[in-house]
Design a protein around this motif. Structure first.
Motif, PDB file in Angstrom:
ATOM      1  N   ARG A  87      -0.148  -2.980   1.972  1.00 45.59           N
ATOM      2  CA  ARG A  87       0.389  -2.227   3.100  1.00 45.59           C
ATOM      3  C   ARG A  87       0.637  -0.768   2.736  1.00 45.59           C
ATOM      4  N   ALA A  88       1.067  -0.532   1.501  1.00 44.51           N
ATOM      5  CA  ALA A  88       1.239   0.854   1.055  1.00 44.51           C
ATOM      6  C   ALA A  88      -0.105   1.572   1.027  1.00 44.51           C
ATOM      7  N   SER A  89      -1.161   0.879   0.619  1.00 46.95           N
ATOM      8  CA  SER A  89      -2.501   1.473   0.634  1.00 46.95           C
ATOM      9  C   SER A  89      -2.970   1.736   2.056  1.00 46.95           C
ATOM     10  N   THR A  94      -0.892   4.896   3.272  1.00 41.30           N
ATOM     11  CA  THR A  94      -1.013   6.173   2.552  1.00 41.30           C
ATOM     12  C   THR A  94      -2.439   6.631   2.329  1.00 41.30           C
ATOM     13  N   HIS A 150      -0.254   5.563  -5.358  1.00 39.55           N
ATOM     14  CA  HIS A 150       0.903   5.578  -4.447  1.00 39.55           C
ATOM     15  C   HIS A 150       2.151   5.008  -5.108  1.00 39.55           C
ATOM     16  N   SER A 178       3.100   1.810  -5.802  1.00 41.00           N
ATOM     17  CA  SER A 178       3.445   0.407  -5.585  1.00 41.00           C
ATOM     18  C   SER A 178       2.349  -0.476  -6.171  1.00 41.00           C
ATOM     19  N   VAL A 198       6.907   2.904  -3.378  1.00 35.78           N
ATOM     20  CA  VAL A 198       5.975   4.015  -3.543  1.00 35.78           C
ATOM     21  C   VAL A 198       6.735   5.238  -4.054  1.00 35.78           C
ATOM     22  N   SER A 258       2.310   9.758   4.691  1.00 35.51           N
ATOM     23  CA  SER A 258       1.627   8.555   5.165  1.00 35.51           C
ATOM     24  C   SER A 258       1.059   8.785   6.559  1.00 35.51           C
ATOM     25  N   VAL A 286       7.119  -2.346   3.986  1.00 37.02           N
ATOM     26  CA  VAL A 286       6.735  -1.007   3.535  1.00 37.02           C
ATOM     27  C   VAL A 286       7.077  -0.002   4.628  1.00 37.02           C
ATOM     28  N   PHE A 301       7.618   7.023   5.216  1.00 40.13           N
ATOM     29  CA  PHE A 301       7.120   6.190   6.320  1.00 40.13           C
ATOM     30  C   PHE A 301       7.960   6.436   7.580  1.00 40.13           C
TER      31      PHE A 301
END
Length: 474
Positions: free
Chosen positions: A96-98, A101, A108, A110, A117, A123, A143, A150
């Motif tokens: 989800r971070a990928s 971002t 990032h 995470s 992150v 983001s 996230v 975020f």
């Protein structure tokens, strides 16, 4: 020294490498160019529905035989189905971070599950807001912190806790957000299905004895019982997709709204989530864009979750953001290109979900290389294999019990726990990655080329390999 030996030595070198501080710092800030708006006509709304731990092979539009996912299938009939989308790390938080971002996990920050992150990033919430979009999120909220990274509008309606025993949801607040302004919006609808504990949904639809199990599973009564619960949550997910699609139509926005479905990573069964075999890394994506994307089409273009935010920026009329790892696949959506990227990459760090067990992977449209950086260590995952809580790990231990006198079960369980330094697969002929070609003389040059490509990517990312799969001091 032959090529295969050099590859194994390379894996070992990364297993003991030390991540240079200056290299890490050089990747922690993400420079960007001016993201001014291009000349555009009316910009579309964007709704993204994301599953949680979905085995995408179970979707009937992706060939699944255990459940008819009529709403997701309908979406596929109205849009473009991606056959080669991959999570770079097969666990929820990094994926989800990928997604948000546009960066790979080491960049990032995470790169371990539940590791936050870096707090100096931007983001999709920033990038689309700069282009005049409202950016909201409802449902699973793992996230969404820090808010500075975020800046989503958090919308009530869907369950935010992925391990909740229930999954009641309401569309009232979601509808209000969709219709609250003339400004276009991008709304992430983050379902918690079919994440464990598999307590939502109607199990009476499925007959455990008639289910077709993946060939890399051990067939036990316990496995089949748990699989029924899992499929019931896929039904719940499919119903949610149908409800959101219906809501978009009811609000009169269906002609100017892009609807995207994402499968996240694989299921919490042995060999899928928390691994870099395709059962964990391979995902699903369907894009419906009326008037822009051809209906009932599919593509074999390789994409990763890091490519989605750059694509959303492109759709919204923004300029490419310098420093992101992902790239736009809008030409694939517009049928102007059949390809998006040459390779998909994978990273796995096992802490805090088990003992250190770092893995890296690279694949093209047919072949896949996996490097296990600590091959003399046994793989161990606390969610599936802990003997202290065998009541919560019944599937794995039913496999182990059967392996005592069943040769196929023994082969599958041994493959899971004891892994070689190098794995290489022909995915066209071996989609479940059961036939390791690492020692095949015919593959030596190809393995060497993949290894060099993977090493280049790791160096670009500032990824020192096994030395980053350690407990993080808080």
């Amino acid at each position: 020294m032959n090529a295969l030996t050099r590859i194994i030595l390379f894996a070992g070198r990364y297993a003991v490498g030390i991540l240079a501080v200056l290299t890490m710092l050089s990747f922690r800030s993400v420079p960007e160019k001016d993201s001014g708006v291009k000349q555009t006509t009316t910009r579309p709304n964007i709704v993204i529905i994301m599953a949680d731990d979905l085995d995408s092979k179970q979707l009937s539009c992706y060939g699944g035989q255990n459940i008819k996912t009529k709403n997701i299938d309908r979406l596929a009939a109205q849009g473009l189905k991606f056959n080669n989308i991959y999570a770079s790390e097969a666990m929820c938080v990094p994926t989800r971070a990928s997604l948000f971002t546009g960066l790979y996990p080491v960049r990032h920050g995470s790169y371990q599950n539940h590791k936050p992150v870096y707090d100096n990033l931007k983001s999709v919430g920033h990038y689309l807001a700069d282009l005049g979009y409202r950016v909201g999120l409802t449902g699973k909220d793992h996230v969404t912190k820090p808010k500075s990274v975020f800046p989503f509008d958090i919308i009530e309606g869907f369950e935010p806790n992925c391990v909740s025993a229930t999954d009641e949801y309401s569309l009232d607040a979601v509808k209000s957000y969709m219709t609250a302004s003339e400004k276009p919006y991008c709304l992430f609808v983050m379902s918690i299905n079919p994440h464990t504990p598999w307590t939502s949904g109607d199990t009476t639809e499925f007959d455990a004895k008639k289910l077709k199990l993946p060939v890399d599973w051990v067939d036990t009564p316990v496995t089949r019982r748990q699989y029924v619960k899992y499929l019931a949550e896929i039904r719940r997910l499919d119903n949610q997709v149908g409800d959101i699609a219906k809501l978009i139509a009811e609000t009169g926005q269906d002609k100017n709204t892009i609807l995207i479905f994402l499968g996240e990573q694989g299921a919490q069964f042995p060999g899928a989530k928390w691994n870099l075999w395709d059962s964990g890394q391979k995902s699903s994506m369907i894009v419906k864009w009326p008037g822009k994307v051809k209906e009932a089409t599919e593509t074999n273009a390789i994409v990763q979750y890091e490519d989605i935010t750059p694509t959303l920026i492109d759709i919204a009329g923004g300029k490419a953001i310098a420093g992101l790892d992902g790239t736009t696949f809008l030409p694939v959506l517009n049928d102007k290109s059949k390809t998006a990227r040459s390779f998909a990459y994978g990273i796995h760090n096992n802490i805090p979900e088990g003992d250190p067990y770092p893995i890296r992977s690279i694949r093209d449209g047919r072949y896949k290389l996996i490097l296990n950086l600590l091959p003399k260590t046994e793989y161990y995952n606390r969610f599936m294999m802990t003997r202290e809580r065998m009541d919560r790990n019944t599937v794995w231990f039913s496999w182990v019990d059967k392996a005592v006198d069943d040769a196929n079960a023994k082969k599958i369980t041994s493959r899971f726990v004891n892994r070689p330094a190098v794995e290489f697969y022909d995915l066209q002929n071996d989609p479940f990655e059961l036939n390791n070609l690492a020692a095949d003389p015919a593959q030596v040059k190809r393995i060497e080329r993949f290894t060099n490509e993977l090493r280049t990517w790791m160096e670009q990312q500032g990824d020192a390999g096994a030395s980053i799969d350690i407990a993080i001091r808080k």
